[in-house]
Design a protein around this motif. Sequence first.
Motif, PDB file in Angstrom:
ATOM      1  N   SER A  89      41.341  35.266  46.447  1.00 29.57           N
ATOM      2  CA  SER A  89      41.051  36.145  45.316  1.00 29.57           C
ATOM      3  C   SER A  89      39.946  37.138  45.697  1.00 29.57           C
ATOM      4  O   SER A  89      38.982  36.763  46.356  1.00 29.57           O
ATOM      5  CB  SER A  89      40.612  35.306  44.129  1.00 29.57           C
ATOM      6  OG  SER A  89      39.518  34.489  44.510  1.00 29.57           O
ATOM      7  N   PRO A  90      40.096  38.387  45.286  1.00 27.50           N
ATOM      8  CA  PRO A  90      39.087  39.389  45.642  1.00 27.50           C
ATOM      9  C   PRO A  90      37.798  39.181  44.859  1.00 27.50           C
ATOM     10  O   PRO A  90      37.788  38.521  43.816  1.00 27.50           O
ATOM     11  CB  PRO A  90      39.757  40.704  45.235  1.00 27.50           C
ATOM     12  CG  PRO A  90      40.730  40.329  44.176  1.00 27.50           C
ATOM     13  CD  PRO A  90      41.206  38.951  44.519  1.00 27.50           C
TER      14      PRO A  90
ATOM     15  N   GLU B  20      35.039  40.096  42.357  1.00 27.49           N
ATOM     16  CA  GLU B  20      35.106  40.890  41.138  1.00 27.49           C
ATOM     17  C   GLU B  20      33.754  41.526  40.849  1.00 27.49           C
ATOM     18  O   GLU B  20      32.755  40.830  40.646  1.00 27.49           O
ATOM     19  CB  GLU B  20      35.575  40.012  39.979  1.00 27.49           C
ATOM     20  CG  GLU B  20      36.977  39.470  40.255  1.00 27.49           C
ATOM     21  CD  GLU B  20      37.606  38.831  39.046  1.00 27.49           C
ATOM     22  OE1 GLU B  20      38.761  39.160  38.741  1.00 27.49           O
ATOM     23  OE2 GLU B  20      36.928  38.008  38.388  1.00 27.49           O
TER      24      GLU B  20
ATOM     25  N   LYS C 194      34.427  53.752  41.917  1.00 29.84           N
ATOM     26  CA  LYS C 194      35.664  53.041  41.597  1.00 29.84           C
ATOM     27  C   LYS C 194      36.796  53.492  42.516  1.00 29.84           C
ATOM     28  O   LYS C 194      37.535  52.677  43.081  1.00 29.84           O
ATOM     29  CB  LYS C 194      36.049  53.282  40.135  1.00 29.84           C
ATOM     30  CG  LYS C 194      35.496  52.241  39.197  1.00 29.84           C
ATOM     31  CD  LYS C 194      35.607  52.668  37.757  1.00 29.84           C
ATOM     32  CE  LYS C 194      37.024  52.565  37.225  1.00 29.84           C
ATOM     33  NZ  LYS C 194      37.029  52.897  35.767  1.00 29.84           N
TER      34      LYS C 194
ATOM     35  N   SER D 173      38.559  51.360  45.409  1.00 28.46           N
ATOM     36  CA  SER D 173      39.906  50.954  44.995  1.00 28.46           C
ATOM     37  C   SER D 173      40.800  50.696  46.199  1.00 28.46           C
ATOM     38  O   SER D 173      41.799  50.001  46.109  1.00 28.46           O
ATOM     39  CB  SER D 173      40.516  52.039  44.106  1.00 28.46           C
ATOM     40  OG  SER D 173      40.723  53.212  44.867  1.00 28.46           O
ATOM     41  N   LYS D 174      40.394  51.272  47.337  1.00 27.28           N
ATOM     42  CA  LYS D 174      41.228  51.131  48.522  1.00 27.28           C
ATOM     43  C   LYS D 174      40.819  49.953  49.394  1.00 27.28           C
ATOM     44  O   LYS D 174      41.434  49.672  50.405  1.00 27.28           O
ATOM     45  CB  LYS D 174      41.140  52.415  49.345  1.00 27.28           C
ATOM     46  CG  LYS D 174      41.440  53.631  48.505  1.00 27.28           C
ATOM     47  CD  LYS D 174      41.600  54.882  49.317  1.00 27.28           C
ATOM     48  CE  LYS D 174      42.102  55.995  48.423  1.00 27.28           C
ATOM     49  NZ  LYS D 174      42.061  57.307  49.092  1.00 27.28           N
TER      50      LYS D 174
ATOM     51  N   LYS E 132      40.324  46.183  50.338  1.00 28.68           N
ATOM     52  CA  LYS E 132      40.849  44.838  50.088  1.00 28.68           C
ATOM     53  C   LYS E 132      39.708  43.898  49.729  1.00 28.68           C
ATOM     54  O   LYS E 132      38.589  44.060  50.214  1.00 28.68           O
ATOM     55  CB  LYS E 132      41.531  44.319  51.378  1.00 28.68           C
ATOM     56  CG  LYS E 132      43.010  44.609  51.447  1.00 28.68           C
ATOM     57  CD  LYS E 132      43.809  43.341  51.078  1.00 28.68           C
ATOM     58  CE  LYS E 132      45.301  43.664  51.015  1.00 28.68           C
ATOM     59  NZ  LYS E 132      46.061  42.544  50.439  1.00 28.68           N
ATOM     60  N   ASN E 133      39.993  42.942  48.907  1.00 29.08           N
ATOM     61  CA  ASN E 133      39.032  41.887  48.587  1.00 29.08           C
ATOM     62  C   ASN E 133      37.869  42.336  47.714  1.00 29.08           C
ATOM     63  O   ASN E 133      36.981  41.542  47.403  1.00 29.08           O
ATOM     64  CB  ASN E 133      38.455  41.234  49.856  1.00 29.08           C
ATOM     65  CG  ASN E 133      39.505  40.388  50.551  1.00 29.08           C
ATOM     66  OD1 ASN E 133      40.394  39.848  49.885  1.00 29.08           O
ATOM     67  ND2 ASN E 133      39.411  40.301  51.854  1.00 29.08           N
ATOM     68  N   ILE E 134      37.850  43.604  47.352  1.00 30.42           N
ATOM     69  CA  ILE E 134      36.828  44.051  46.399  1.00 30.42           C
ATOM     70  C   ILE E 134      37.554  44.699  45.230  1.00 30.42           C
ATOM     71  O   ILE E 134      38.391  45.573  45.424  1.00 30.42           O
ATOM     72  CB  ILE E 134      35.861  45.072  47.030  1.00 30.42           C
ATOM     73  CG1 ILE E 134      35.087  44.428  48.170  1.00 30.42           C
ATOM     74  CG2 ILE E 134      34.890  45.613  45.976  1.00 30.42           C
ATOM     75  CD1 ILE E 134      34.142  45.360  48.874  1.00 30.42           C
ATOM     76  N   LYS E 135      37.201  44.238  44.044  1.00 31.96           N
ATOM     77  CA  LYS E 135      37.883  44.778  42.882  1.00 31.96           C
ATOM     78  C   LYS E 135      36.864  45.112  41.803  1.00 31.96           C
ATOM     79  O   LYS E 135      36.073  44.262  41.402  1.00 31.96           O
ATOM     80  CB  LYS E 135      38.891  43.747  42.347  1.00 31.96           C
ATOM     81  CG  LYS E 135      39.953  44.361  41.462  1.00 31.96           C
ATOM     82  CD  LYS E 135      41.001  43.313  41.070  1.00 31.96           C
ATOM     83  CE  LYS E 135      41.987  43.895  40.087  1.00 31.96           C
ATOM     84  NZ  LYS E 135      42.865  42.846  39.528  1.00 31.96           N
TER      85      LYS E 135
ATOM     86  N   VAL F 288      36.127  45.410  38.304  1.00 32.67           N
ATOM     87  CA  VAL F 288      36.808  44.900  37.111  1.00 32.67           C
ATOM     88  C   VAL F 288      36.102  45.329  35.825  1.00 32.67           C
ATOM     89  O   VAL F 288      36.594  45.083  34.733  1.00 32.67           O
ATOM     90  CB  VAL F 288      36.905  43.371  37.144  1.00 32.67           C
ATOM     91  CG1 VAL F 288      37.797  42.939  38.293  1.00 32.67           C
ATOM     92  CG2 VAL F 288      35.523  42.751  37.255  1.00 32.67           C
TER      93      VAL F 288
END
Lengths: 217, 217
Positions: A7-8, A10, A25, A29-30, A32-35, A37
Amino acid sequence: MNEIKNSPVEVMIVDDHQMFIDGIKLLLSKVKNIKIVAEALNGKQALEVLYSRKIDIVMTDISMPEMSGVELTRLIKKEFPQIKVLVVTMYNDYGIINEIIHSEAEGYILKNTGTQELINAITKISDNGTYYCNEMVSILMDNIKIENKQKEQTKNLTSRELEILKLICQEYSSSEIASKLFISKFTVDTHRKHILHKTNSGTLVGLIKFAIFNRLI
Amino acid sequence: MNEIKNSPVEVMIVDDHQMFIDGIKLLLSKVKNIKIVAEALNGKQALEVLYSRKIDIVMTDISMPEMSGVELTRLIKKEFPQIKVLVVTMYNDYGIINEIIHSEAEGYILKNTGTQELINAITKISDNGTYYCNEMVSILMDNIKIENKQKEQTKNLTSRELEILKLICQEYSSSEIASKLFISKFTVDTHRKHILHKTNSGTLVGLIKFAIFNRLI
DNA sequence: AATTGCATCGCCTTTTCTGGGTATGTCTCC
DNA sequence: GGAGACATACCCAGAAAAGGCGATGCAATT
């Protein structure tokens, strides 16, 4: 040490500059593993979010209306000790850094660093590490000497001297101060001399500037 | 009034925060008719770009190392009058705004505004218009009174008096100032008297505080 | 018991600042 | 040409500041 996470991370962004939030943002957004939220324009909004949903890392600015990033960090550490805080700001002076250290944020980077460093910081912090930018370290180093000088100057003033200095800054003359404190004008003069020497002020003008810039007024 | 343009507006971003540049670039990459074609981390870099290629609009921050955004704007207006300047900054105090006005930038928006306002600003400016954010206008309104008060105090000082006041603040005595300006000590004293009266300062201490709080130092 | 820091008081000298005048020359504006 | 603003210069007097030098008493520390 490196547990594999599916899971990335959050992340919530807290910054009073909508433009900055939007930019970050998109930037992240590009990755991986970072989101990203959640987002908030001030500390109050941020806390509301934290009470309503899970967040791994809070990225916060320092100067914001109502509640500063430092205050926010303190509250987060008190209420949600498991949440990591990364301070992302443009301020790099010693006063701010000092506060950040005491707020126990996990990371500190300047806004004028590249995207990669931001990603590194988030990655490290999410891996239970910390990330402090080089600028912070060098500023800390630079300010050890200044701090000492300040102590030599301001702190060496006795309480009486400080009292008189404040009265001087309130535009009282030596005679007036003497009356006010029920002591001799000679005594006040002696204190004045000591104050001038201790603060390395050559003249009254220099002394006033010293007092103002050291926030004695 | 509305000529149809096929080619997009070519914009350069000047900001000492790489992160901010990256963000804005991404934000605007999706907007039709706006193209970020260059970026610079300071005024010097920006000028180099301007000498080497065509730019329609320069988006610049204010506080940057070496050369401020205001200085940059002035230079642009002098060397490349056809280039439009949009100031994008987080500062919204009167001093800065005043400088920006005199630098004749076509637009001014705060960083804490949304993306749409930024796009609006660029669009308007590229159409030979101007765009000033509401915050700027209200600050200008608020400061009319303050400005008047300041004029009563500071602006009544003649240039000579101001010159001498600054020297006083630099801890020169009347005699020293006299030598420095090749005038008599008596003359300096006369000016001092006038300065004290005009600024309503009872004492030297009050004068220094006045000077500091009115940013004469 | 001795040292040190602090607050206090005193005198003398010199320089600087402040306030009260007066005065002249220049420059601009009406 | 006259009025007003400005910069310049001077005089006098008193207040204030700054530098130098010494001295006493008290409290805390060592």
